[in-house]
Enzyme design. Structure first.
Site, PDB file in Angstrom:
ATOM      1  N   PRO A   1       0.853  -1.212   0.000  1.00 55.65           N
ATOM      2  CA  PRO A   1       0.000   0.000   0.000  1.00 55.65           C
ATOM      3  C   PRO A   1       0.878   1.248   0.000  1.00 55.65           C
ATOM      4  O   PRO A   1       1.494   1.576   1.011  1.00 55.65           O
ATOM      5  CB  PRO A   1      -0.808  -0.137   1.293  1.00 55.65           C
ATOM      6  CG  PRO A   1       0.016  -1.030   2.166  1.00 55.65           C
ATOM      7  CD  PRO A   1       0.769  -1.946   1.275  1.00 55.65           C
TER       8      PRO A   1
ATOM      9  N   VAL B   1       2.051   5.111  -0.059  1.00 52.92           N
ATOM     10  CA  VAL B   1       1.705   6.460   0.380  1.00 52.92           C
ATOM     11  C   VAL B   1       2.853   7.359  -0.039  1.00 52.92           C
ATOM     12  O   VAL B   1       4.021   6.989   0.098  1.00 52.92           O
ATOM     13  CB  VAL B   1       1.512   6.528   1.908  1.00 52.92           C
ATOM     14  CG1 VAL B   1       1.268   7.961   2.349  1.00 52.92           C
ATOM     15  CG2 VAL B   1       0.357   5.636   2.349  1.00 52.92           C
TER      16      VAL B   1
ATOM     17  N   ASP C   1       5.848   2.088   2.073  1.00 52.15           N
ATOM     18  CA  ASP C   1       4.921   0.976   2.265  1.00 52.15           C
ATOM     19  C   ASP C   1       4.222   1.175   3.610  1.00 52.15           C
ATOM     20  O   ASP C   1       4.861   1.089   4.665  1.00 52.15           O
ATOM     21  CB  ASP C   1       5.712  -0.339   2.249  1.00 52.15           C
ATOM     22  CG  ASP C   1       4.823  -1.573   2.345  1.00 52.15           C
ATOM     23  OD1 ASP C   1       3.661  -1.443   2.767  1.00 52.15           O
ATOM     24  OD2 ASP C   1       5.308  -2.676   2.015  1.00 52.15           O
ATOM     25  N   HIS C   2       2.905   1.411   3.553  1.00 54.39           N
ATOM     26  CA  HIS C   2       2.175   1.747   4.782  1.00 54.39           C
ATOM     27  C   HIS C   2       2.035   0.555   5.727  1.00 54.39           C
ATOM     28  O   HIS C   2       1.612   0.706   6.884  1.00 54.39           O
ATOM     29  CB  HIS C   2       0.785   2.294   4.446  1.00 54.39           C
ATOM     30  CG  HIS C   2       0.355   3.409   5.359  1.00 54.39           C
ATOM     31  ND1 HIS C   2       0.609   3.401   6.717  1.00 54.39           N
ATOM     32  CD2 HIS C   2      -0.324   4.560   5.129  1.00 54.39           C
ATOM     33  CE1 HIS C   2       0.114   4.491   7.271  1.00 54.39           C
ATOM     34  NE2 HIS C   2      -0.457   5.222   6.332  1.00 54.39           N
ATOM     35  N   ARG C   3       2.389  -0.650   5.263  1.00 57.66           N
ATOM     36  CA  ARG C   3       2.424  -1.794   6.183  1.00 57.66           C
ATOM     37  C   ARG C   3       3.602  -1.675   7.142  1.00 57.66           C
ATOM     38  O   ARG C   3       3.557  -2.163   8.269  1.00 57.66           O
ATOM     39  CB  ARG C   3       2.546  -3.104   5.399  1.00 57.66           C
ATOM     40  CG  ARG C   3       1.394  -3.416   4.464  1.00 57.66           C
ATOM     41  CD  ARG C   3       1.700  -4.652   3.639  1.00 57.66           C
ATOM     42  NE  ARG C   3       2.930  -4.491   2.838  1.00 57.66           N
ATOM     43  CZ  ARG C   3       3.447  -5.450   2.078  1.00 57.66           C
ATOM     44  NH1 ARG C   3       2.868  -6.641   2.024  1.00 57.66           N
ATOM     45  NH2 ARG C   3       4.544  -5.213   1.376  1.00 57.66           N
TER      46      ARG C   3
END
Length: 455
Positions: free
Chosen positions: A249, A251, A425-427
């Site tokens: 994901p 951002v 990576d928003h994880r």
């Protein structure tokens, strides 16, 4: 005795490779480890050494063909010749990764001297030395040395679409006079040669639209479209970017920075005679800033291990540098960049870019990156939303440095300003971590002296 040589896995786990050029022909006698071909994988152009000493009985593929790993590539007539022993092959595997130009895994013996294997001569005249142009830097072929003479000659230089076009016409590029920059053979050169010898160019694709004043000058001999097979670096890059875009994901956050102090520092370093052989630019300063900031924000230097269900924190920085080449985008990395000085980073970036543009980046240099930088500013672009290199947590894009009005010490002044764009990576990274990291990088670029306070 006939012995078949199958295309090996080049240590990258890739299923296929394209034959760029054969350096031998059927009937030639070759020695052990002599370079017999150049093959292009999805990552680099690799020299293929001979695993046997003997006579070439048959070549099972032509230049331009894509061959699957495990397919028969060459048949040798060994006769009394002796092929590589298991001990030789073990020695080659032990040497892999320690030599600048290692042998392929499991094939051939490690050379006993530092001399490079000589290549078979090709019937072509020596061309002018390479000029420092973008077109030439994108061409993957360098000067070769001929066994019969001591002077360097060059194989015909061209791009993959031109090589394919020449192959379709049955034109030997060694006979074509090059008019492109730095000795590059262009499509027009191939067409001109084909016209002189009576070979008909490929028929033009007819237009479906009615003729108009705008298209009236288009001749029937000019093709309206060109089709290029999607393979090699471009195919690998496309697959990797799609996988990254739909797995991590993304951002992206932006920061515009006054980098006047950095540009002034660079100007002073360029004026220093002791540093005149080093090209220290904004990219090198940004690389140093990234290494310093990652030490305080380890989340941006980590990986998401889906299979193990773990987050892997890296205590080193393998800094990827995105390089645009004629074969597509590649991202080789600088190992342990956190240990390098500003000058060492600048030198490493220059060598990395030159090697990538020549298509000679070792496959190992494009694996194991932990963080990447891409410089879109060299194309005059202010900002973008870069896609994270698979396996990494973030990528930083550097925009163009522009002289523009800016608030400085309570007044409006002309300053050097650039925009930074960080995709993460928003994880692995939340908004606060990403923002603080970007501010720290920006602070070093705003005031390079701040680097003296960090470690």
């Amino acid at each position: 005795m006939i012995e078949d040589f199958r295309l090996p896995d080049l240590g990258e786990g890739l299923p296929e490779a394209e034959i760029v050029a054969w350096l031998v022909a059927e009937g030639d006698t070759v020695s052990l480890n002599q370079t017999i071909a150049e093959v292009e994988t999805a990552k680099a152009v690799v020299e293929l050494p001979s695993p046997h000493a003997g006579t070439i009985a048959k070549l099972h593929a032509a230049a331009g063909d894509v061959v699957a790993v495990g397919s028969v590539l060459v048949s040798y007539e060994l006769g009394a010749a002796v092929s590589a022993t298991p001990a030789d092959r073990a020695s080659a595997e032990a040497d892999l990764g320690e030599k600048a130009e290692p042998n392929l895994v499991g094939y051939g013996a490690a050379p006993r001297t530092g001399a490079r294997p000589q290549r078979r001569a090709r019937s072509t005249a020596s061309r002018a030395d390479a000029s420092d142009t973008a077109v030439l830097e994108a061409a993957p072929h360098d000067a070769i040395h001929v066994a019969e003479v001591d002077r360097p000659v060059e194989r015909p230089r061209s791009t993959p679409p031109v090589r394919l076009f020449a192959k379709q016409l049955g034109v030997d590029l060694a006979l074509v006079e090059a008019t492109g920059a730095g000795g590059i053979i262009t499509r027009a050169d191939v067409e001109a040669y084909a016209s002189r010898v009576g070979v008909a160019p490929a028929a033009a694709v007819p237009s479906r639209a009615p003729a108009s004043d705008r298209t009236a000058d288009v001749t029937a001999s000019r093709e309206r479209t060109t089709r290029t097979p999607i393979r090699g670096v471009r195919k690998h890059t496309a697959d990797a970017m799609v996988r990254s875009a739909f797995t991590a994901p993304h951002v992206t956050t932006f920061l515009t920075v006054d980098v006047t102090a950095t540009t002034e520092l660079i100007a002073s370093l360029k004026a220093d005679r002791a540093l005149q052989d080093h090209r220290i630019g904004v990219m090198a300063v940004a690389a140093k800033a990234v290494c310093l900031a990652l030490a305080h924000h380890p989340g941006l230097n980590s990986s998401w291990d889906e299979e193990a269900g773990e987050i892997v924190a890296h205590h080193y920085v393998n800094l990827g540098i995105a390089a645009a080449t004629g074969r597509g985008l590649v991202v080789p990395n600088i190992r342990d960049a956190q240990d390098l000085t500003l000058v060492e980073l600048a030198d490493a970036i220059r060598v990395l870019a030159q090697t990538a543009r020549a298509g000679k980046t070792p496959p190992a240099d494009m694996m194991g990156g932990t963080f990447s930088i891409t410089n879109v500013g060299v194309f005059g672009v202010d900002a973008g939303t870069p896609i994270i290199n698979p396996g990494e947590a973030a990528i930083l894009a550097l925009g163009a440095v522009r002289r523009q009005p800016w608030e400085h010490r309570g007044e409006i002044a002309l300053r050097d300003v650039m925009t930074l764009a960080l995709s993460f990576d928003h994880r692995l990274v939340d908004g606060e971590q990403g923002s603080r990291f970007l501010v720290d990088v920006g602070d070093v670029l705003r005031e390079p002296g701040r680097a003296m306070l960090l470690r």
